[in-house]
Design a protein around this motif. Structure first.
Motif, short mmCIF file in Angstrom:
data_model
loop_
_atom_site.label_atom_id
_atom_site.label_comp_id
_atom_site.label_asym_id
_atom_site.label_seq_id
_atom_site.Cartn_x
_atom_site.Cartn_y
_atom_site.Cartn_z
N PRO A 189 0.79 -1.23 0.00
CA PRO A 189 0.00 0.00 0.00
C PRO A 189 0.83 1.29 0.00
N ARG B 123 -7.23 -5.85 -4.92
CA ARG B 123 -6.85 -5.41 -3.57
C ARG B 123 -7.56 -6.25 -2.51
N GLU B 124 -6.82 -6.61 -1.47
CA GLU B 124 -7.40 -7.32 -0.33
C GLU B 124 -8.17 -8.56 -0.75
N GLU C 119 -3.04 -5.03 0.52
CA GLU C 119 -2.05 -5.61 -0.38
C GLU C 119 -2.62 -5.72 -1.79
N PHE C 120 -1.78 -5.47 -2.79
CA PHE C 120 -2.23 -5.41 -4.18
C PHE C 120 -1.59 -6.47 -5.06
N GLN D 250 -8.98 3.10 -1.14
CA GLN D 250 -8.62 2.14 -2.18
C GLN D 250 -7.11 1.94 -2.28
#
Length: 285
Positions: free
Chosen positions: A167, A190-191, A221-222, A217
């Motif tokens: 993030p 994401r998530e 974690e991505f 947004q």
């Protein structure tokens, strides 16, 4: 005295968020092994407690993995079965474990991987980008110059690019993507599997605007997925078409000269070039 058979290392995937994604096989193995090697023992202790598993644990992370090889190999030699887990997802996939598995396989130890949760596969399955071919790039370099250079090297790849991002670096990464991949379609996952799972898509500039409009947004974690270079994909498709045409013409018994004329008319280019290529195919070069 009977010598005990050497043990097995199980590489066990664990949930990336939703605990219901723990497979029955993985839960059973964790309950049966003699020892668990975990990236963070405190973090993994919560998962094991949730599963009702009480087992001896030791840490195995990027800073001590090489030193743990001899210790774990000795446990295996003594007949112990060991489970390797990371904080989330499948070990070795941008997580520790590669050095251990490589060394144990070199020593002919029994290594058994258990399939399960993996963020990159989960993200790809829901992104709507081509998945027939993709390149997993791990994490981008933290430094701006190295990050830019890495993206320049990937710019011509036809495959979907997939990498992880944290993030606190997602905005800088999107800015770098805007610089190098301005018009490419990008999907941010994401998530994954968690309460606030989100898929965002657009160009890098559009995604930056979304994150500015809703800072929430940018949390979590991505998995970042970037569509491949369309020009390269088109070239590869044209090459496949050309090869199929040439093979078909020769298979039908069409002469090289006539086949070259047909290929030039349908695919473009000079007849002499097609003639040389056909001759090479016939001669097996």
């Amino acid at each position: 005295m009977t010598h005990r058979k050497a043990g097995t290392l199980y590489v066990v995937a664990t949930p990336i968020g939703n605990l219901e994604d723990m497979t029955p096989r993985a839960a059973r193995i964790l309950g049966e092994v003699d020892r668990v090697a975990a990236e963070d023992t405190r973090h993994s202790a919560r998962l094991l407690s949730h599963l009702g598993v009480k087992v001896s644990m030791l840490s195995l992370h990027e800073h001590n993995e090489a030193q743990r090889v001899e210790t774990l190999d000795a446990y295996l030699e003594a007949g112990e079965n060991i489970a390797l887990i990371s904080d989330a997802g499948t070990p070795l996939i941008s997580d520790p474990g590669f050095v251990l598995v490589r060394e144990l396989r070199a020593r002919n130890r029994h290594v058994v991987p258990l399939p399960g949760a993996c963020a990159l596969v989960t993200a790809l399955s829901g992104a709507g980008l081509p998945t027939d071919r993709f390149v997993f790039c791990g994490f981008l370099p933290a430094k701006q110059g190295a990050r830019r250079q890495q993206l320049v090297e990937w710019k011509t790849r036809a495959e979907t690019l997939v990498f992880y991002e944290s993030p606190h670096r997602i905005q800088a990464t999107l800015e770098a993507l805007h610089e190098q991949f301005d018009k490419r379609r990008i999907v941010l996952a994401r998530e994954l599997t968690k309460t606030f799972e989100t898929f965002l898509q657009g160009t890098a500039s559009e995604l930056l605007a979304m994150l500015e409009e809703d800072p929430n947004q940018a949390r979590g974690e991505f998995v970042v997925m970037v569509e491949g270079n369309k020009a390269e994909m088109d070239l590869e498709f044209q090459e496949i078409k050309a090869q199929t045409l040439l093979d078909a013409l020769l298979a039908e018994g069409v002469g090289v000269k006539q086949a070259a004329s047909v290929a030039a008319r349908l695919m473009g280019g000079r007849k002499q070039v097609w003639y040389a290529r056909l001759q090479a195919i016939k001669s097996g070069d």
